[in-house]
Design a protein around this motif. Sequence first.
Motif, PDB file in Angstrom:
ATOM      1  N   GLU A 178       0.834  -1.194   0.000  1.00  0.00           N
ATOM      2  CA  GLU A 178       0.000   0.000   0.000  1.00  0.00           C
ATOM      3  C   GLU A 178       0.873   1.250   0.000  1.00  0.00           C
ATOM      4  OE1 GLU A 178      -3.279  -0.025   2.743  1.00  0.00           O
ATOM      5  OE2 GLU A 178      -3.178  -2.215   2.944  1.00  0.00           O
ATOM      6  N   SER A 179       0.364   2.293  -0.611  1.00  0.00           N
ATOM      7  CA  SER A 179       1.100   3.543  -0.707  1.00  0.00           C
ATOM      8  C   SER A 179       0.819   4.425   0.504  1.00  0.00           C
ATOM      9  CB  SER A 179       0.699   4.281  -1.991  1.00  0.00           C
ATOM     10  OG  SER A 179       1.400   5.504  -2.102  1.00  0.00           O
ATOM     11  N   GLY A 180       1.859   5.120   0.962  1.00  0.00           N
ATOM     12  CA  GLY A 180       1.725   6.071   2.051  1.00  0.00           C
ATOM     13  C   GLY A 180       2.703   7.212   1.852  1.00  0.00           C
ATOM     14  N   THR A 181       2.667   8.182   2.725  1.00  0.00           N
ATOM     15  CA  THR A 181       3.574   9.328   2.677  1.00  0.00           C
ATOM     16  C   THR A 181       4.281   9.451   4.015  1.00  0.00           C
ATOM     17  OG1 THR A 181       2.088  10.497   1.158  1.00  0.00           O
ATOM     18  CG2 THR A 181       3.765  11.803   2.286  1.00  0.00           C
ATOM     19  N   PHE A 182       5.606   9.474   3.980  1.00  0.00           N
ATOM     20  CA  PHE A 182       6.368   9.563   5.223  1.00  0.00           C
ATOM     21  C   PHE A 182       6.108  10.895   5.915  1.00  0.00           C
ATOM     22  CE2 PHE A 182      10.281  10.932   7.438  1.00  0.00           C
ATOM     23  CZ  PHE A 182      10.257   9.995   8.463  1.00  0.00           C
ATOM     24  N   ARG A 183       5.862  10.831   7.230  1.00  0.00           N
ATOM     25  CA  ARG A 183       5.645  12.030   8.030  1.00  0.00           C
ATOM     26  C   ARG A 183       6.783  12.276   9.013  1.00  0.00           C
ATOM     27  NH1 ARG A 183       2.836  14.567   4.563  1.00  0.00           N
ATOM     28  NH2 ARG A 183       0.674  13.882   4.294  1.00  0.00           N
ATOM     29  N   GLU A 184       7.070  11.310   9.848  1.00  0.00           N
ATOM     30  CA  GLU A 184       8.126  11.499  10.841  1.00  0.00           C
ATOM     31  C   GLU A 184       8.612  10.157  11.364  1.00  0.00           C
ATOM     32  OE1 GLU A 184       6.888  13.388  14.428  1.00  0.00           O
ATOM     33  OE2 GLU A 184       5.042  12.208  14.604  1.00  0.00           O
ATOM     34  N   ARG A 185       9.855  10.176  11.844  1.00  0.00           N
ATOM     35  CA  ARG A 185      10.393   9.006  12.520  1.00  0.00           C
ATOM     36  C   ARG A 185      10.192   9.215  14.017  1.00  0.00           C
ATOM     37  NH1 ARG A 185      16.247   6.198  11.219  1.00  0.00           N
ATOM     38  NH2 ARG A 185      15.916   4.273  12.406  1.00  0.00           N
ATOM     39  N   ARG A 186       9.462   8.324  14.641  1.00  0.00           N
ATOM     40  CA  ARG A 186       9.109   8.509  16.045  1.00  0.00           C
ATOM     41  C   ARG A 186      10.207   8.014  16.975  1.00  0.00           C
ATOM     42  NH1 ARG A 186       2.690   6.801  15.555  1.00  0.00           N
ATOM     43  NH2 ARG A 186       1.969   8.881  14.937  1.00  0.00           N
ATOM     44  N   ASN A 187      10.826   6.919  16.614  1.00  0.00           N
ATOM     45  CA  ASN A 187      11.981   6.406  17.346  1.00  0.00           C
ATOM     46  C   ASN A 187      12.742   5.497  16.405  1.00  0.00           C
ATOM     47  OD1 ASN A 187      10.838   3.681  17.567  1.00  0.00           O
ATOM     48  ND2 ASN A 187       9.491   4.550  19.136  1.00  0.00           N
ATOM     49  N   ARG A 188      13.711   4.785  16.921  1.00  0.00           N
ATOM     50  CA  ARG A 188      14.583   4.013  16.042  1.00  0.00           C
ATOM     51  C   ARG A 188      13.820   3.016  15.186  1.00  0.00           C
ATOM     52  NH1 ARG A 188      20.488   1.786  17.768  1.00  0.00           N
ATOM     53  NH2 ARG A 188      20.719   4.037  17.962  1.00  0.00           N
ATOM     54  N   PHE A 189      12.761   2.434  15.720  1.00  0.00           N
ATOM     55  CA  PHE A 189      12.072   1.362  15.002  1.00  0.00           C
ATOM     56  C   PHE A 189      10.623   1.668  14.639  1.00  0.00           C
ATOM     57  CE2 PHE A 189      15.467  -0.928  17.312  1.00  0.00           C
ATOM     58  CZ  PHE A 189      16.122  -1.480  16.216  1.00  0.00           C
ATOM     59  N   SER A 190      10.227   2.915  14.709  1.00  0.00           N
ATOM     60  CA  SER A 190       8.866   3.222  14.280  1.00  0.00           C
ATOM     61  C   SER A 190       8.805   4.597  13.641  1.00  0.00           C
ATOM     62  CB  SER A 190       7.878   3.130  15.456  1.00  0.00           C
ATOM     63  OG  SER A 190       8.011   4.229  16.317  1.00  0.00           O
ATOM     64  N   LEU A 191       7.819   4.755  12.769  1.00  0.00           N
ATOM     65  CA  LEU A 191       7.609   6.023  12.087  1.00  0.00           C
ATOM     66  C   LEU A 191       6.117   6.231  11.875  1.00  0.00           C
ATOM     67  CD1 LEU A 191       6.923   5.248   8.862  1.00  0.00           C
ATOM     68  CD2 LEU A 191       9.353   4.733   8.854  1.00  0.00           C
TER      69      LEU A 191
END
Length: 237
Positions: free
Chosen positions: A13-26
């Motif tokens: 599925e397509s998405g748009t990157f917003r932010e990296r919350r921590n090392r292993f999640s965004l």
Amino acid sequence: MPEPLVTYDEPLESGTFRERRNRFSLAASVDGENRPVYLRNSGGLETVLRPGREMLLRRVDDADRKTDFDAIAVDVDGTWVTLDSTLPNAVFEACVAGGRLPQFDGYDVVRAEPALPDAGRSDFLLDGPDGDAYVEVKSNTYVVDGVSKFPDRPTERGRRHLRSLTDLARDVTECHVVFVIQRPDADRLHPFREVDPEFADLLGTAAEAGVEVGAVSTRFDPPAVNLHDPDVPVEFV
């Protein structure tokens, strides 16, 4: 046309990157809504993950997870860069099994994660023409102006692996470090001395001790990961 090395069977599925919350999640926007995404990569990724870039995500239906998707790839100026840092191991194993890397002709994978003599584990133990061969595979996503660099953040684990392989090579055991560049736009690879000067020094020492250091690059044509260049030059600078 050669068979893909890895194929994602599930719809992406397509998405748009917003932010990296921590090392292993965004966070990524999917259908206009910000959704939590698992990022299987502890690298810095500063030049790769930038707000507004298109991503490809794999939906995961698991009530025990806090994230709804896995991050698969991000579009960097028209080039898909795969993000899963475990993918290079699957790429390398498929390359060896399929005879895709001339430098590993006549080799077979014996097992993954073999114990090293001085503690710790490497990625693969191969059976080669001259016996056992240890292989450490490194995931790399950093490319600027055609130059891929590793690591993009200091790596004590990477330094430890190099020390172990150097000791093995000095004992006349065959050892390899293979950098898998998870994008096709690199024409050479350098150690990232500005980020981790000790790693850069250790890589040069390992090569002088007899550790074979090489790099390959991949190309992601969704949903397939293909081998792009089986022999990207490594320059010790």
